[in-house]
Design an enzyme around this catalytic site. Structure first.
Site, mmCIF file in Angstrom:
data_model
loop_
_atom_site.group_PDB
_atom_site.id
_atom_site.type_symbol
_atom_site.label_atom_id
_atom_site.label_comp_id
_atom_site.label_asym_id
_atom_site.label_seq_id
_atom_site.Cartn_x
_atom_site.Cartn_y
_atom_site.Cartn_z
ATOM 1 N N GLU A 1 0.816 -1.223 0.000
ATOM 2 C CA GLU A 1 0.000 0.000 0.000
ATOM 3 C C GLU A 1 0.846 1.269 0.000
ATOM 4 O O GLU A 1 0.727 2.104 0.899
ATOM 5 C CB GLU A 1 -0.980 -0.018 1.186
ATOM 6 N N GLU B 1 -5.381 -10.721 -1.592
ATOM 7 C CA GLU B 1 -6.186 -10.528 -0.371
ATOM 8 C C GLU B 1 -7.679 -10.521 -0.688
ATOM 9 O O GLU B 1 -8.432 -9.689 -0.175
ATOM 10 C CB GLU B 1 -5.793 -9.211 0.325
HETATM 11 C C1 XIL Z 1 -5.501 -6.464 8.222
HETATM 12 C C2 XIL Z 1 -5.821 -7.723 9.037
HETATM 13 O O1 XIL Z 1 -6.781 -8.477 8.360
HETATM 14 C C3 XIL Z 1 -6.307 -7.350 10.420
HETATM 15 O O2 XIL Z 1 -6.437 -8.522 11.211
HETATM 16 C C4 XIL Z 1 -5.324 -6.379 11.082
HETATM 17 O O3 XIL Z 1 -5.868 -5.923 12.291
HETATM 18 C C5 XIL Z 1 -5.005 -5.204 10.185
HETATM 19 O O4 XIL Z 1 -4.573 -5.655 8.916
HETATM 20 N N1 XIL Z 1 -4.545 -4.589 3.574
HETATM 21 C C6 XIL Z 1 -3.496 -5.384 3.944
HETATM 22 C C7 XIL Z 1 -3.642 -6.309 5.090
HETATM 23 O O5 XIL Z 1 -2.470 -5.408 3.261
HETATM 24 O O6 XIL Z 1 -2.436 -6.533 5.758
HETATM 25 C C8 XIL Z 1 -4.711 -5.837 6.046
HETATM 26 O O7 XIL Z 1 -4.909 -6.863 7.016
HETATM 27 C C9 XIL Z 1 -5.987 -5.525 5.321
HETATM 28 C C10 XIL Z 1 -5.761 -4.435 4.304
#
Ligand code: XIL
Length: 373
Positions: free
Chosen positions: A169, A284
């Protein structure tokens, strides 16, 4: 996460132009024929000759430890285990002097024992850092700490974790107005070079690892998404111009169930990346259903249709190297908290429901992936 949630919540909405709902037939459904009808959902044709794309699941250590059904479902379905949080800074670096690999080790060992693949997430992010890291306020310390971290973590899993989300990100949520970079401590202290520094450190430490740049909002229709795709292509070209190894782009695909996937642009994006010599990981996948009605079958149908639209495009321009869902069951999904519904119901973001029963989304995944179950 509060920032992220409100950014995303307040972002411009590119709702379905066609009919204001998620009812559109996908190209694959139309051209390929409809192979099955389940709970009123049009499912993609399951091709005999489908490429063997592995299915990954982002795995949470707390549920892994506490819930035997969760573990059983991982083994039943998934090819790759991706530690969801265990490799992030806040999990590994409680204090400055020490690394705590206990959670990450447990997940990686479980994957190895069960002949699953693994994937590393993530070596640099603006979020999920411990307080002592957030408190760093000079460039020299930031670079030293960043490089040491990447060298130590990548070295520990050298030859065991073959692919890394090196940076996560780094593109601004809405880069149309305020520049291309996502704000955060690494950018503030090191400028755009933080991306190069991270990739160089990872490549030096494990020259055989495949190094990925991971980001969200790359799949939908609209100028904000076009801009994000263009910036991602520029970032890959930039790394290549510096002779910095980059092997892949991660499309997170936290997909809004009420928004249209831009089929044409996603196919083009996949092909543009292929022309640059990099692969795509769907990293994701899950579904944000906060604007849909409460009815389970309505939500599940919309999710399955958006999933089909997205995977159609990704496979037409691809295939991707893997498809990972961000969790496996609605019992545990970040979407419920980060994108809360007005009615307070939990999200139906993932392929299994809260009782670990399959939903239509699982059937859609099966149509594209080499799944175990
Ligand atoms: C999120 C997790 O799912 C949560 O459990 C944590 O509290 C925060 O991070 N983009 C990403 C992930 O790259 O690492 C994130 O994951 C969700 C958004």
């Amino acid at each position: 996460m509060a920032n992220l949630a409100s950014d995303r919540a307040n972002s411009d909405q590119f709702l379905f132009e066609r009919d204001g709902s998620a009812q559109g037939l996908t190209r694959r459904s139309v051209l390929g024929g409809i192979s099955a009808l389940s709970a009123g959902v049009l499912l993609p044709e399951i091709s005999q000759a489908k490429p063997a794309v592995p299915y990954g699941v982002a795995t949470q250590i707390e549920h892994f430890r506490d819930d035997p059904v969760y573990r059983a479902k991982l083994l039943q379905y998934c090819d790759n285990i991706v530690p969801m949080n265990a490799l992030k800074w806040a999990s590994l670096r409680h204090t400055e002097g020490k690394f705590d690999f206990s959670a990450a080790d447990q997940l990686i060992e479980f994957a190895e024992q069960n002949k699953c693949g693994t994937h590393g997430h993530t070596l640099l992010w603006y979020d999920y850092n411990p307080d002592w890291v957030n408190a760093i306020d000079d460039a020299k310390t930031a670079e030293k700490v960043l490089v040491e971290h990447i060298e130590t973590v990548v070295d520990r899993y050298k030859g065991r974790i073959p692919t890394w989300d090196v940076v996560n990100e780094v593109i601004a949520h809405d880069p149309r107005w305020f520049g291309q970079w996502r704000e955060g401590m690494w950018l503030k202290l090191l400028g755009p070079a933080h991306v190069d520094i991270a990739f160089r450190a990872a490549a030096r430490t494990d020259p055989n690892a495949e190094l990925i740049i991971n980001d969200y909002d790359l799949a939908n229709w609209g100028s904000r998404f076009n801009k994000r795709r263009a910036i991602m292509l520029d970032l890959v070209r930039h790394l290549q111009d510096q002779n910095i190894p980059v092997h892949g782009v991660g499309m997170q695909a936290h997909l809004y169930a009420e928004r249209e996937v831009d089929h044409k642009q996603v196919v083009k994006f996949m092909r543009d990346l292929k022309a640059l010599g990099v692969d795509v990981w769907v990293s994701e996948l899950d579904f944000i259903d906060w604007k849909l009605s409460a009815d389970h079958s309505v939500r599940d149908r919309a999710v399955a249709q958006v999933a089909t639209q997205f995977l159609d495009a990704v496979f037409e321009g691809g295939p991707p190297r893997a498809v990972t869902t961000w969790g496996i069951s609605d019992r545990h999904t970040w979407i419920t908290n980060t994108f809360p519904r007005d009615d307070g119901l939990s999200s139906r973001a993932l392929p299994l429901d809260e009782n670990y029963q399959e939903k239509p989304l699982m059937q859609v995944l099966r149509g594209y992936l080499a799944m175990r179950a």
